[in-house]
Design a protein around this motif. Structure first.
Motif, PDB file in Angstrom:
ATOM      1  N   LEU A  28       0.791  -0.838  -0.401  1.00 29.67           N
ATOM      2  CA  LEU A  28      -0.124   0.214  -0.373  1.00 29.67           C
ATOM      3  C   LEU A  28       0.880   1.175   0.152  1.00 29.67           C
ATOM      4  O   LEU A  28       0.710   2.579  -0.654  1.00 29.67           O
ATOM      5  N   ALA A  29       2.249   0.902   0.383  1.00 31.54           N
ATOM      6  CA  ALA A  29       3.027   2.493   0.651  1.00 31.54           C
ATOM      7  C   ALA A  29       3.283   2.818  -0.869  1.00 31.54           C
ATOM      8  O   ALA A  29       3.678   3.595  -0.988  1.00 31.54           O
ATOM      9  N   PHE A  30       4.019   1.565  -0.852  1.00 25.99           N
ATOM     10  CA  PHE A  30       4.920   1.783  -2.751  1.00 25.99           C
ATOM     11  C   PHE A  30       3.651   2.014  -3.336  1.00 25.99           C
ATOM     12  O   PHE A  30       4.041   3.268  -3.980  1.00 25.99           O
ATOM     13  N   GLY A  31       2.269   1.824  -3.603  1.00 24.61           N
ATOM     14  CA  GLY A  31       1.671   2.105  -4.211  1.00 24.61           C
ATOM     15  C   GLY A  31       0.702   4.024  -4.020  1.00 24.61           C
ATOM     16  O   GLY A  31       0.528   4.279  -5.495  1.00 24.61           O
ATOM     17  N   ILE A  32       1.281   4.063  -2.498  1.00 22.53           N
ATOM     18  CA  ILE A  32       0.499   5.554  -1.994  1.00 22.53           C
ATOM     19  C   ILE A  32       1.852   6.250  -3.023  1.00 22.53           C
ATOM     20  O   ILE A  32       1.482   7.456  -3.878  1.00 22.53           O
ATOM     21  N   ILE A  33       3.126   5.381  -2.862  1.00 21.35           N
ATOM     22  CA  ILE A  33       4.307   6.595  -2.759  1.00 21.35           C
ATOM     23  C   ILE A  33       4.449   7.092  -4.647  1.00 21.35           C
ATOM     24  O   ILE A  33       4.442   8.343  -5.339  1.00 21.35           O
ATOM     25  N   LEU A  34       4.143   5.708  -5.457  1.00 19.22           N
ATOM     26  CA  LEU A  34       4.624   5.925  -7.010  1.00 19.22           C
ATOM     27  C   LEU A  34       3.671   6.212  -7.802  1.00 19.22           C
ATOM     28  O   LEU A  34       2.760   6.867  -8.665  1.00 19.22           O
ATOM     29  N   GLY A  35       2.227   6.532  -6.900  1.00 20.02           N
ATOM     30  CA  GLY A  35       0.708   7.403  -7.254  1.00 20.02           C
ATOM     31  C   GLY A  35       0.939   8.507  -6.976  1.00 20.02           C
ATOM     32  O   GLY A  35       0.265   9.769  -8.181  1.00 20.02           O
ATOM     33  N   CYS A  36       1.554   9.366  -6.046  1.00 23.96           N
ATOM     34  CA  CYS A  36       2.303  10.856  -5.866  1.00 23.96           C
ATOM     35  C   CYS A  36       3.078  10.901  -6.964  1.00 23.96           C
ATOM     36  O   CYS A  36       3.387  12.473  -7.110  1.00 23.96           O
ATOM     37  N   ILE A  37       3.882  10.664  -7.382  1.00 29.18           N
ATOM     38  CA  ILE A  37       5.015  10.680  -8.379  1.00 29.18           C
ATOM     39  C   ILE A  37       4.206  10.558  -9.422  1.00 29.18           C
ATOM     40  O   ILE A  37       4.974  11.444 -10.354  1.00 29.18           O
ATOM     41  N   PHE A  38       3.504   9.471 -10.554  1.00 29.48           N
ATOM     42  CA  PHE A  38       2.856   9.843 -11.212  1.00 29.48           C
ATOM     43  C   PHE A  38       2.543  11.016 -11.038  1.00 29.48           C
ATOM     44  O   PHE A  38       2.313  11.026 -12.236  1.00 29.48           O
ATOM     45  N   ARG A  39       1.473  11.175 -10.416  1.00 27.92           N
ATOM     46  CA  ARG A  39       0.361  12.683 -10.436  1.00 27.92           C
ATOM     47  C   ARG A  39       1.501  13.975 -10.528  1.00 27.92           C
ATOM     48  O   ARG A  39       0.776  15.149 -11.731  1.00 27.92           O
ATOM     49  N   GLY A  40       2.244  14.151  -9.842  1.00 28.47           N
ATOM     50  CA  GLY A  40       3.326  14.867  -9.924  1.00 28.47           C
ATOM     51  C   GLY A  40       3.764  15.220 -11.588  1.00 28.47           C
ATOM     52  O   GLY A  40       3.704  16.360 -11.937  1.00 28.47           O
ATOM     53  N   LEU A  41       4.214  13.770 -11.849  1.00 27.84           N
ATOM     54  CA  LEU A  41       4.850  14.022 -13.419  1.00 27.84           C
ATOM     55  C   LEU A  41       3.658  14.313 -14.290  1.00 27.84           C
ATOM     56  O   LEU A  41       4.166  15.220 -15.318  1.00 27.84           O
TER      57      LEU A  41
END
Length: 77
Positions: A28-41
């Motif tokens: 879940l933490a990996f998914g949250i962090i990856l989602g934030c990175i993709f949204r930022g990009l």
């Protein structure tokens, strides 16, 4: 105020992720962090696309300078 709210919510989320166990919490933490990175990009790409429309081309100033010189030479001649 939003910063304080974000800090409290992140602390609660971190505590809940720790309580779930290392595998589920890690996923879940990996998914949250990856989602934030993709949204930022995505947002950076969107900003870059909008700015490229607003900012004139880098070569445009050379064209304007040449046109000015030609008009100046025609006027003085």
């Amino acid at each position: 105020m939003y910063l304080l709210l974000s800090i409290v919510l992140a602390a609660i989320l971190g505590f809940l992720l720790l309580m779930m166990g290392p595998l589920v919490g890690g996923i879940l933490a990996f998914g949250i962090i990856l989602g934030c990175i993709f949204r930022g990009l995505y947002l950076l790409s969107n900003i870059q696309r909008k700015l490229s429309i607003l900012v004139p081309d880098k070569e445009r100033h050379k064209e304007v300078k040449e046109r000015y010189r030609n008009e100046k030479n025609e006027f003085t001649s």
